[in-house]
Design an enzyme around this catalytic site. Structure first.
Site, short mmCIF file in Angstrom:
data_model
loop_
_atom_site.label_atom_id
_atom_site.label_comp_id
_atom_site.label_asym_id
_atom_site.label_seq_id
_atom_site.Cartn_x
_atom_site.Cartn_y
_atom_site.Cartn_z
N LYS A 241 0.81 -1.21 0.00
CA LYS A 241 0.00 0.00 0.00
C LYS A 241 0.84 1.26 0.00
CE LYS A 241 -3.47 0.25 2.86
NZ LYS A 241 -4.66 0.62 2.08
N ILE B 48 -13.53 -19.46 5.93
CA ILE B 48 -13.62 -18.02 6.22
C ILE B 48 -14.92 -17.41 5.74
CG2 ILE B 48 -12.36 -15.82 5.98
CD1 ILE B 48 -10.92 -18.11 7.55
N GLY B 49 -15.64 -18.07 4.88
CA GLY B 49 -16.95 -17.53 4.51
C GLY B 49 -17.37 -17.79 3.09
N SER B 50 -16.54 -17.39 2.13
CA SER B 50 -17.00 -17.53 0.75
C SER B 50 -16.49 -18.83 0.13
CB SER B 50 -16.53 -16.35 -0.09
OG SER B 50 -15.14 -16.24 -0.04
N GLU C 239 -21.71 -17.32 0.83
CA GLU C 239 -21.70 -15.93 0.31
C GLU C 239 -21.94 -15.83 -1.20
OE1 GLU C 239 -18.38 -13.56 1.81
OE2 GLU C 239 -18.35 -14.70 3.68
N CYS D 179 -9.13 -1.78 -10.79
CA CYS D 179 -9.80 -0.58 -10.30
C CYS D 179 -10.91 -0.98 -9.33
CB CYS D 179 -10.41 0.19 -11.45
SG CYS D 179 -9.19 0.77 -12.64
N HIS E 233 -4.24 -17.95 -2.05
CA HIS E 233 -4.01 -17.09 -3.23
C HIS E 233 -3.50 -17.85 -4.44
CE1 HIS E 233 -4.07 -14.19 0.13
NE2 HIS E 233 -4.82 -13.55 -0.74
N CYS F 26 -8.00 -17.38 4.08
CA CYS F 26 -8.98 -16.35 3.71
C CYS F 26 -10.14 -17.02 2.98
CB CYS F 26 -8.29 -15.31 2.82
SG CYS F 26 -9.26 -13.81 2.55
N1 GLN Z 1 -15.89 -13.62 4.65
C1 GLN Z 1 -15.13 -13.09 3.57
C2 GLN Z 1 -14.89 -14.17 2.53
O1 GLN Z 1 -14.69 -15.27 2.88
C3 GLN Z 1 -13.81 -12.52 4.02
C4 GLN Z 1 -13.04 -11.92 2.89
C5 GLN Z 1 -11.78 -11.21 3.29
O2 GLN Z 1 -11.21 -11.45 4.30
N2 GLN Z 1 -11.32 -10.31 2.52
O3 GLN Z 1 -14.87 -13.92 1.35
ZN ZN Z 2 -9.38 -12.66 4.38
#
Ligand code: GLN
Ligand code: ZN
Length: 760
Positions: free
Chosen positions: A112, A435-437, A488, A520, A698, A730
């Site tokens: 950043k 993590i969710g998605s 999600e 973007c 990733h 993630c």
């Molecule tokens: N809950 C979100 C996902 O799993 C978290 C995303 C993130 O940490 N950027 O996509």
């Molecule tokens: Zn994350």
């Protein structure tokens, strides 16, 4: 006459032509010559706009094929050894190789740019000998002159900041590299001077962070060398994003002008200039128009500020300018057709900011009467937004003031909650979760498009989402995960999704800004008081929970992340905005709990990003960020388990704050800073539930069981096994189906091995 100046212009174009050209070139759809031509057209168009606006000092060389820090590195031939490059002008293949990686070599790291959402490529000093490969600012200057008759102001990233942002050297080698760089910069400047350049802008934003006495000596050395070599070239030493550190030393440097930020560094810079004065032989670049925010300036207020400055610096040595490059704001408001009039009237993007700069310069030169009709228009716009219903929700303001007046806390401390939760949830040791998605396949994206276009009815789309949930609930059970998620599938973006459902938000049609490379983002605009309207996530979560006996986590984005990834109003503090968001999200947390959801995750990946640049401001920020999280999550029952998730950053130096958030469980990304994180847990104990990501999401590569076992073992050397969770780094949204399933199976297998080993 008071002159106007700009520090940099967004490169992406009104229609993101720049992004499209880059991506077409990368995909091999256009030839290199065609690509150069397209970018030249964009670049000249941007210069023309500034020219038509009447800006006196138009920046040249701020345009980039990717990133301005990378440009500086390649200009000096600083190309990591792993890319085959053997001198001369760096070819585009190498340039983009450094930025994006090649088959043979990994890309350079990106990070950043100060406290913005722009990311630059980190230059690597790995013993290549820097040389001047081509004088980029000179080429840009010539082009503007020849094609448009503009005698531009070349923009160069200064040596101190450039080196500080680079890596690949030890502290002891800093000055060695600096000594190598100085003559190369001198070469650049000499050629500019020979060309007849009047002003050059040398950016040294690192002067707003901690500046040491050693740095002051370095600056003196650098700028003395420059002025000695090019006595007739005017150097404007430009700072931004905060007030300069060591004001007295900085303004005394041997340069002809100093640029200061009177928006984001207003307090510090104004106080310094008022108490310590300003050298009589220098030009002051007065950055009074906010280069980062999207709001129309209060012109009367800016004129008052300029009057104060003009009493210290004579008008002919004052430049009216943006506080920083306009790179950080969208291009123009003119294209927006769907916003409410009072909001539309209150916005100023890059082109409108240029108008404001011109207006201020004119008012100072010709007197305020000369701009009286513009002043009235400005008053009206500011009055309209100020008195809009959206900014005057007294119900929200009162409730938020009340709930944020004391320190929000769970009913019981973690130790007690943990007992209650263990009894209720009865999870195995090392519970597994994600993590969710889950993967957003082409099919998922297509469905959302059809629904957004109205081609799919509400019910059809809802059914589709339910099918996805069914599929993944079954899969998670079959793989053997303990705490499930709904996936999600209904969300494109974790901030936009909530913004669209909360009051006080607006979405532009074209408000894009560059995040990194061709990428973007179009941040939501928080323009009014944030209001909870109706439950946002309850339906899908409840549906998912109805399909399984295992717990399903509700999934929310936290207040600080929503704020940091949006453009926010500037009439109230960020702290107040965070509390408003927190209160709205609290209502969602309560709605989930009432619907029988007993585990709720509130993601805060962007907490770290909002950290102020000045060390002395950081503790206060962290304190209210933590408080906002607690405001969101503290009203639930002891047995309700609050989760959070963090990623993208290094967290090892803020473990205390993370602990203070008091989440029952945190899942945290580790692949980037595993060593440091583990190290900091050796130093500080962490006594709440925690899952260190056991694999990097990733990459499409499926991690082996053994790799995850190693990660688990390392973590358990410093963390309490009773509090340890197992999860990926993630969300899995960007991954493919096959690799995700395979990776999760391996994760569950690694967990089985760990359970055997640690309970034996
Ligand atoms: N809950 C979100 C996902 O799993 C978290 C995303 C993130 O940490 N950027 O996509
Ligand atoms: Zn994350």
């Amino acid at each position: 006459m008071v002159k106007s100046s700009n520090l940099g212009y967004p490169r992406i174009g009104e229609d993101r032509q720049w992004k499209k050209a880059l991506e077409a070139f990368w995909a091999g759809k256009i030839e290199e010559s065609e690509f150069h031509q397209q970018l030249q057209e964009i670049r000249l168009n941007h210069l023309r706009k500034q020219q038509e606006q009447g800006i006196d000092l138009i920046p040249v060389g701020d345009f980039s094929y990717y990133d301005q820090v990378l440009d500086t590195a390649v200009m000096f031939g600083i190309v990591p050894k792993r890319f085959s490059y053997d001198g001369g002008t760096v070819p585009l293949s190498v340039y983009y190789g450094i930025a994006r990686g090649t088959k043979e070599a990994t890309a350079s790291e990106m990070t950043k740019w100060f406290n913005t959402n722009y990311h630059y490529i980190v230059p690597e000093f790995d013993n290549t000998t820097p040389v001047l490969t081509e004088n980029k600012p000179l080429i840009a200057y010539r082009e503007a002159k020849e094609k448009l008759g503009i005698a531009g102001k070349p923009v160069i990233l200064g040596p101190l900041t450039f080196l500080k942002l680079s890596k690949g050297y030890t502290a002891a080698q800093f000055d060695t590299w600096l000594n190598i760089l100085i003559p190369l910069y001198v070469e650049v400047l000499e050629q500019l001077a020979a060309e007849g350049v009047q002003w050059v802008q040398i950016d040294e934003p690192s002067l707003v962070t901690k500046v040491s006495n050693e740095d002051i000596q370095r600056l003196n050395k650098i700028y003395s060398a420059f002025t000695a070599a090019v006595p007739n070239l005017n150097i404007l030493l430009q700072t931004y994003f905060e007030a300069v550190d060591h004001y007295e030393d900085i303004v005394r440097l041997p340069v002809q002008g100093i640029g200061l930020d009177f928006v984001h560094g207003l307090q510090g810079n104004l106080q310094a200039i008022q108490t310590l004065g300003f050298p009589t032989d220098k030009v002051l670049g007065a950055g009074v128009i906010d280069g980062r925010g999207i709001w129309k300036a209060d012109v009367r207020e800016k004129l008052a500020l300029l009057d104060v400055l003009a009493a210290i610096v004579p008008a002919d040595r004052l430049l009216v300018q943006s506080s920083c490059s306009l790179l950080h704001v969208p291009v123009t408001v003119k294209r927006e057709t769907k916003l409410q009039p009072e909001l539309l009237g209150a916005l100023a993007f890059a082109d409108e900011k240029l108008e404001e700069i011109q207006l201020l310069a004119k008012a100072l030169t010709d007197g305020k009467e000369s701009v009286s009709s513009e002043l009235e228009q400005c008053d009206a716009a500011i009055h309209a937004i100020k008195h809009s219903a959206a900014r005057n929700r007294s119900d929200i303001q009162q409730t938020v003031a009340a709930v944020s007046s004391d320190s929000p806390a769970r009913k019981q401390p973690f130790a007690q909650r943990n007992i209650a939760q263990a009894a209720k949830w009865n999870l195995p040791i090392f519970p597994t979760t994600t993590i969710g998605s889950f993967p957003q396949s082409a099919e998922v994206r297509k469905a959302r498009q059809l629904w957004r276009k109205g081609e799919w009815k509400e019910e059809q789309y809802a059914n589709f989402i339910r099918e996805q949930i069914d599929l993944w609930i079954k899969l998670q059970e079959e793989i053997g995960i303990d705490v499930l998620v709904h996936g999600e599938f209904e969300r494109t973006d974790m901030v936009e999704f909530f913004g669209e459902k909360l009051g006080g938000f607006a979405f532009t049609q074209h408000g894009w800004v560059q995040s990194y490379g061709s990428r973007c983002v179009k941040p939501p605009v928080i323009y009014g008081d944030v209001a909870f309207v109706a439950p946002m996530t309850v339906e899908e979560t409840k549906y998912a929970q109805s399909k399984t006996n295992r717990p399903v986590k509700g999934m929310l984005t936290g207040p600080i992340t929503i704020m940091n990834w949006s453009f926010v109003r500037d009439d109230i503090s960020r702290e107040q905005i965070a509390y408003q968001l927190a209160y709205a999200l609290r209502l969602e947390v309560e709605a989930l709990e009432q619907a029988g959801i007993g585990m709720i995750q509130v993601d805060e990946p962007a907490v770290r990003e909002g950290l102020p640049l000045k060390a002395e401001d950081q503790a206060a920020y962290l304190a209210w960020a933590v408080k906002a999280f607690r405001l969101t999550t503290s009203t639930v029952q002891d047995t309700t388990q609050i989760h959070t998730h963090m990623c993208y950053c290094e967290f090892h130096d803020m473990i205390d704050s993370i602990e203070a958030m008091d989440a029952d469980v945190i899942s945290i990304e580790t692949s980037r800073s595993h060593g440091e994180l583990i190290h900091s847990f050796e130093q500080n104990t962490y006594e709440l539930g925690i899952g260190l990501g056991v694999y990097d999401i990733h990459s499409p590569r499926v991690p082996q069981v053994e790799e995850m076992t190693t990660m688990i073992d390392r973590a358990l050397r410093v963390l309490d096994p009773k509090l340890f969770w197992i999860n990926p780094d993630c969300g899995l949204k960007t991954r493919g189906y096959e690799e995700t399933v395979a990776s999760l199976r391996n994760m569950v297998e690694a967990t089985r091995i760990a359970r055997d080993k640690y309970t034996a």
